[in-house]
Design a protein around this motif. Sequence first.
Motif, short mmCIF file in Angstrom:
data_model
loop_
_atom_site.label_atom_id
_atom_site.label_comp_id
_atom_site.label_asym_id
_atom_site.label_seq_id
_atom_site.Cartn_x
_atom_site.Cartn_y
_atom_site.Cartn_z
N SER A 30 -95.27 34.63 107.05
CA SER A 30 -94.93 34.93 108.44
C SER A 30 -95.86 34.21 109.41
N LEU A 42 -95.01 30.57 109.59
CA LEU A 42 -93.81 30.36 110.42
C LEU A 42 -94.15 30.45 111.90
N TYR A 95 -88.78 24.99 112.97
CA TYR A 95 -88.79 26.44 112.74
C TYR A 95 -87.60 26.90 111.88
N PHE A 122 -87.88 28.45 108.16
CA PHE A 122 -87.42 29.82 107.89
C PHE A 122 -86.45 29.78 106.70
N ALA A 182 -88.55 38.64 108.43
CA ALA A 182 -87.35 38.50 109.26
C ALA A 182 -87.44 39.26 110.58
N HIS A 226 -89.43 37.57 113.19
CA HIS A 226 -89.00 36.25 113.66
C HIS A 226 -87.59 36.22 114.26
N LEU A 235 -85.80 33.23 116.27
CA LEU A 235 -84.83 32.48 115.48
C LEU A 235 -83.45 32.44 116.13
#
Length: 220
Positions: free
Chosen positions: A73, A76, A84, A88, A135, A138, A142
Amino acid sequence: VMNVITIEDYKSTYWPKLDSAIDQLLTQSPGDYIPISYEQIYSCVYKCVCQQHSEQMYSDLIKKITNHLERVSKELQASPPDLYIERFNVALGQYMGALQSIVPLFIYMNKFYIETKLNRDLKDDLIKLFTEHVAEKHIYNLMPLLLEAQSTPFQITPSTMANIVKGLYTLRPEWVQMAPALFSKFIPNILPPAVESELQEYAAQDQKLQRDLIQNGFTR
């Protein structure tokens, strides 16, 4: 007769073997061949379960994978926007690939401890870890990037877009509500059948979501 495995044996001999195998599985690239003996790891898990070390082993496994995902994480977070989405996608693919080896290796622990004592399932638990530690952290960065990429041809490959959208849907189906039009391109039957006249409206909703996300401080 199986030799007794003390908690010291577990910590000094058995867990380190499992630990390094898990490391290799979590960090391998798709298609890599890793030189671990599945037989050896499998029997290691089996012995520890038979000797009542399931609880400790489960706790060690969760801690190990949580630490790994927190590192993923952070990496990222440090990614520039143009890399990005791709990164991911790699992180998601690598982790889901690793689970295909990790879950079977711990099948005895799953059967005789997680399912019976905790009424849960190892694979679900490990997928949930990715949702919570990667997840969820982000998704708001995202989503705008995915929506933008969707409206810019060739920015990312269709297969990358499909992998991420399907992956997010697996992790948390309610994320569909953040971008119904995007999800409906890859997941069948999640939208009511669209009427021609509503397509404009969908496009407007998409743009409104992008504006809302940006206004709420989710920068691109």
